[in-house]
Every structure is written in structure tokens, then in C-alpha cells.
Write a protein that holds these residues in place. Sequence first.
Motif, PDB file in Angstrom:
ATOM      1  N   ALA A  20       3.630  23.176  -7.639  1.00 31.83           N
ATOM      2  CA  ALA A  20       4.689  23.273  -8.646  1.00 31.83           C
ATOM      3  C   ALA A  20       5.818  22.289  -8.354  1.00 31.83           C
ATOM      4  O   ALA A  20       6.381  21.668  -9.270  1.00 31.83           O
ATOM      5  N   ALA A  21       6.151  22.123  -7.072  1.00 34.70           N
ATOM      6  CA  ALA A  21       7.213  21.184  -6.701  1.00 34.70           C
ATOM      7  C   ALA A  21       6.806  19.748  -7.014  1.00 34.70           C
ATOM      8  O   ALA A  21       7.617  18.952  -7.506  1.00 34.70           O
ATOM      9  N   VAL A  22       5.561  19.388  -6.755  1.00 31.86           N
ATOM     10  CA  VAL A  22       5.090  18.027  -6.997  1.00 31.86           C
ATOM     11  C   VAL A  22       5.229  17.659  -8.476  1.00 31.86           C
ATOM     12  O   VAL A  22       5.589  16.528  -8.827  1.00 31.86           O
ATOM     13  N   THR A  23       4.970  18.611  -9.374  1.00 34.61           N
ATOM     14  CA  THR A  23       5.076  18.301 -10.801  1.00 34.61           C
ATOM     15  C   THR A  23       6.492  17.906 -11.194  1.00 34.61           C
ATOM     16  O   THR A  23       6.690  17.182 -12.178  1.00 34.61           O
ATOM     17  N   ARG A  24       7.485  18.340 -10.408  1.00 36.50           N
ATOM     18  CA  ARG A  24       8.884  18.015 -10.706  1.00 36.50           C
ATOM     19  C   ARG A  24       9.192  16.538 -10.462  1.00 36.50           C
ATOM     20  O   ARG A  24      10.249  16.040 -10.873  1.00 36.50           O
TER      21      ARG A  24
ATOM     22  N   PRO B 125       0.814   8.243 -14.454  1.00 36.05           N
ATOM     23  CA  PRO B 125      -0.526   7.874 -13.973  1.00 36.05           C
ATOM     24  C   PRO B 125      -0.527   6.417 -13.503  1.00 36.05           C
ATOM     25  O   PRO B 125       0.111   5.547 -14.101  1.00 36.05           O
ATOM     26  N   GLY B 126      -1.231   6.181 -12.388  1.00 41.98           N
ATOM     27  CA  GLY B 126      -1.292   4.841 -11.813  1.00 41.98           C
ATOM     28  C   GLY B 126      -0.223   4.558 -10.788  1.00 41.98           C
ATOM     29  O   GLY B 126      -0.227   3.494 -10.158  1.00 41.98           O
ATOM     30  N   ALA B 127       0.706   5.489 -10.587  1.00 41.32           N
ATOM     31  CA  ALA B 127       1.791   5.286  -9.630  1.00 41.32           C
ATOM     32  C   ALA B 127       1.284   5.456  -8.203  1.00 41.32           C
ATOM     33  O   ALA B 127       0.198   5.970  -7.944  1.00 41.32           O
ATOM     34  N   THR B 128       2.108   5.014  -7.253  1.00 44.77           N
ATOM     35  CA  THR B 128       1.851   5.221  -5.828  1.00 44.77           C
ATOM     36  C   THR B 128       2.755   6.333  -5.316  1.00 44.77           C
ATOM     37  O   THR B 128       3.979   6.271  -5.487  1.00 44.77           O
ATOM     38  N   ALA B 129       2.150   7.366  -4.722  1.00 44.32           N
ATOM     39  CA  ALA B 129       2.895   8.518  -4.220  1.00 44.32           C
ATOM     40  C   ALA B 129       2.663   8.674  -2.727  1.00 44.32           C
ATOM     41  O   ALA B 129       1.569   8.414  -2.223  1.00 44.32           O
TER      42      ALA B 129
ATOM     43  N   LEU C 202      -0.484  15.624  -5.784  1.00 45.04           N
ATOM     44  CA  LEU C 202      -0.047  14.241  -5.996  1.00 45.04           C
ATOM     45  C   LEU C 202      -1.154  13.430  -6.656  1.00 45.04           C
ATOM     46  O   LEU C 202      -0.894  12.624  -7.556  1.00 45.04           O
ATOM     47  N   ARG C 203      -2.385  13.636  -6.223  1.00 46.58           N
ATOM     48  CA  ARG C 203      -3.506  12.930  -6.844  1.00 46.58           C
ATOM     49  C   ARG C 203      -3.643  13.289  -8.317  1.00 46.58           C
ATOM     50  O   ARG C 203      -3.856  12.413  -9.168  1.00 46.58           O
ATOM     51  N   GLU C 204      -3.497  14.554  -8.629  1.00 41.35           N
ATOM     52  CA  GLU C 204      -3.593  14.971 -10.021  1.00 41.35           C
ATOM     53  C   GLU C 204      -2.481  14.330 -10.852  1.00 41.35           C
ATOM     54  O   GLU C 204      -2.688  13.965 -12.021  1.00 41.35           O
ATOM     55  N   LEU C 205      -1.317  14.173 -10.243  1.00 41.23           N
ATOM     56  CA  LEU C 205      -0.174  13.613 -10.960  1.00 41.23           C
ATOM     57  C   LEU C 205      -0.363  12.122 -11.256  1.00 41.23           C
ATOM     58  O   LEU C 205      -0.061  11.667 -12.370  1.00 41.23           O
ATOM     59  N   VAL C 206      -0.840  11.352 -10.270  1.00 44.08           N
ATOM     60  CA  VAL C 206      -0.946   9.897 -10.455  1.00 44.08           C
ATOM     61  C   VAL C 206      -2.294   9.483 -11.036  1.00 44.08           C
ATOM     62  O   VAL C 206      -2.476   8.312 -11.400  1.00 44.08           O
ATOM     63  N   GLY C 207      -3.245  10.403 -11.078  1.00 42.03           N
ATOM     64  CA  GLY C 207      -4.533  10.106 -11.699  1.00 42.03           C
ATOM     65  C   GLY C 207      -5.450   9.284 -10.828  1.00 42.03           C
ATOM     66  O   GLY C 207      -5.098   8.870  -9.713  1.00 42.03           O
ATOM     67  N   PRO C 208      -6.656   9.000 -11.328  1.00 44.97           N
ATOM     68  CA  PRO C 208      -7.661   8.305 -10.514  1.00 44.97           C
ATOM     69  C   PRO C 208      -7.297   6.867 -10.184  1.00 44.97           C
ATOM     70  O   PRO C 208      -7.825   6.291  -9.226  1.00 44.97           O
TER      71      PRO C 208
ATOM     72  N   HIS D 260      -8.417  12.890  -1.632  1.00 42.71           N
ATOM     73  CA  HIS D 260      -7.267  12.771  -2.524  1.00 42.71           C
ATOM     74  C   HIS D 260      -6.405  11.549  -2.227  1.00 42.71           C
ATOM     75  O   HIS D 260      -5.569  11.173  -3.059  1.00 42.71           O
ATOM     76  N   GLY D 261      -6.575  10.944  -1.046  1.00 45.85           N
ATOM     77  CA  GLY D 261      -5.764   9.779  -0.698  1.00 45.85           C
ATOM     78  C   GLY D 261      -6.054   9.304   0.708  1.00 45.85           C
ATOM     79  O   GLY D 261      -7.017   9.727   1.351  1.00 45.85           O
ATOM     80  N   HIS D 262      -5.214   8.413   1.186  1.00 45.31           N
ATOM     81  CA  HIS D 262      -5.362   7.829   2.516  1.00 45.31           C
ATOM     82  C   HIS D 262      -4.399   8.507   3.490  1.00 45.31           C
ATOM     83  O   HIS D 262      -3.264   8.834   3.126  1.00 45.31           O
TER      84      HIS D 262
END
Length: 363
Positions: A196-200, A205-209, A223-229, A254-256
Motif C-alpha cells: 500500500a505504501a509503494v502505491t503512494r 510504467p518504465g521508471a527505475t525504482a 515496486l515491480r508491479e508499479l513500474v511494469g515489465p 522482481h529486480g536486481h
Amino acid sequence: MAVVVVQRASAETPAAVSGALVAAGLTLRRVPSAEGGAAPLGLGDAEGLILLDAPDAADALAPALVRAALAAQVPVLALGAGAGLLTGLAARAAATETLDVRMEPTPAAATDPLFAGSEPPPHTFRLGGSAWVVRPAGGPDHAPGGPFDERTEQLLFRYAQLVAARAQHTTTRAFFTQRADAWEERFAYQAPAYAAAVTRMRLRPGATAMDLGCGTGRAMPALRELVGPHGRVLGVDVTPAMLCAAARHGRTHHGHLLAADCTRLPVPRSSVHGIFSAGLLDHLPDSRAALAEWARVAARDGVLLLFHPSGRAERAARHGRPLDPEDLLAEHNLRPALTSTGWRLDEYEDATGHFLAHATLVG
């Protein structure tokens, strides 16, 4: 700050060892090698480990002390017969894969942090990221018969300085290394709050988090869901054991994962669109330096979200103390700290069930 010196009970600690530690502001704690396995030592008690002798009984010392130090990247220096102990343990760990860090001896180089551009003493090797061995000319079990030579004495002074400089990180790694295996299960119930906090952050999509101080990476799926594939997610932590636990729980899907100091990030300037950090900032020795570094890597209009799954008052009550007016996360302290490092505080919530501060890069 203490350094544990392992040597035989009948031996005196060499003056070069005690002198180097005192000069760096460190205290010395002796552990007789024959009693090493029963020594009441937790990793939180020591910022360094010097091995001068091997234990009298096979494996009496290694499980209790050396193996834990290697896993937590406590700086270890092995001299004399202690070199045989450390290299033998490293070989067994490599054969059985019982350590999460690689322990293959490699010749020490002038680029090693322990040597600062000077030539290492002969027969000096590095093991993993924080252990060094000086093998005696007489063989791995040959203890020095007299005073250390000048180059080894210089090495001791540099080792002591390295221990002092890394003390904060060593303590952090030691604390979390012991808890890494159980961390995910212990705090699994907090996953919805993290999501829930991450959605804030409202990243596109396409961003670096980046999840700073990611631990086992509980924020990375959100975070992966937020920035997309096509976006990029980085999980950064200073404790390798936590990153290994994150990998075991599938966070590499989900990431590195990156082992790094959050105040010296190996990330290009202006490359990160969103930084998520839970329970980290107020535990750092120099919070403003950290915020400045996070501003360096943040892209224009980058977002910083500070989070904790409980509010400040709740945490203070849990520890049996009142709210501290000097607490960095108090709004009257956090706002100027953010402003002075290039951030603008947009949202501040210190509720019963969570703490959240949303900031945007303006500098």
C-alpha cells in the motif's frame, strides 16, 4: 569498539597488535584458542577479529566465531598459525557450500582497501570481501618466532584503521546476518502495508525504482508491479546475508539485488525515479549525507518515500520510552533535513498504524 584476538592462553599479545588497536581507538579482547568454541561472543560484540593461533581441538573455534565473522563480513586478519586456521576453514566452507560468500584465496593487491596503494607484505592473500591472511614463511602452522617485521606492523595499523572506519557497517551486518534466515517469516504479515505504501509513490510504467535497505526485498514485488515489465527495480542492502535471503524468497524475479552502502551508491547521477526506504534513515550515523546521496542519484522530480509499518508513538511505547523531540523523523526535524539536501516534503503521516513521508526532488 572491540577487536577479538585469538591466541593460545599461555601466549602474550604482541605489542604491535595492541599498539595498533589502541592507536585506532579500539579495545582488545583476548579469546584463548583452546576455549574459542565456548567463548560467549556474539558478533555484535566485536568489530574485528585477529587470529594469531589455531585452536587446540579441531573445529573448537571455527563454528562459534570465525564462520560467523566471515558470513557477516567482519574484518578478519590471520597471522602465524592463525593463517592455517582461516585458510583451512575457507577450504571446507567452499567444499560444503556452507557460507554464502566466496572464500577462494587470491593474492592481495595494492588496490585492496587494507593497503591503500602500498605493496602488500609477501605471502598475503585475501579471502572473500573482508578477510586477509599473511602466511608465514615456515608453513601454515608456523607461528612467528619473534617480533613482526616492519611491513606486517604497518599492516596491523592499517587493519585497525579499517576496522574503526567500518565499525558502523560491521555492527549492522552482524546484527542482521544473525536474523536474516527468519526475517521474512517473522514480518510476512507486513507485506500488505508495504504494498500500500509503494502505491503512494505514483511512479509511471518504465521508471527505475530503488528499495534502499531492502532487507529481504519485501517492497520489490509491489515496486515491480508499479513500474511494469519495462521498468527497473533495484534492491540495495549493506548485509549480504539479507540479500541471499531475498534471493531465496524469489526477489530476483522482481529486480536486481545489490550489496552497497546507501551513502555511496554505485548508481549514476539522476538515474532513479523513485526511492523507497523503510526503517533506515533514522538509524544512519549521517542522515543528511544519505539524503544528499539519494538526491544525487534521483532523476528530476524523483520521489522519495520514507516508510515504517508502525507510527513513531507506537514504536516508542513498544520500547518503553516517550517520543524523542530530537527524533529525525519528527516533522520539525525531517522537513529541514530534506530541504537542505534538495528534497521537498509533500506528505507527512505519523499515524497509529504507519509512518509515511513523501518527498520530491527539487534541487
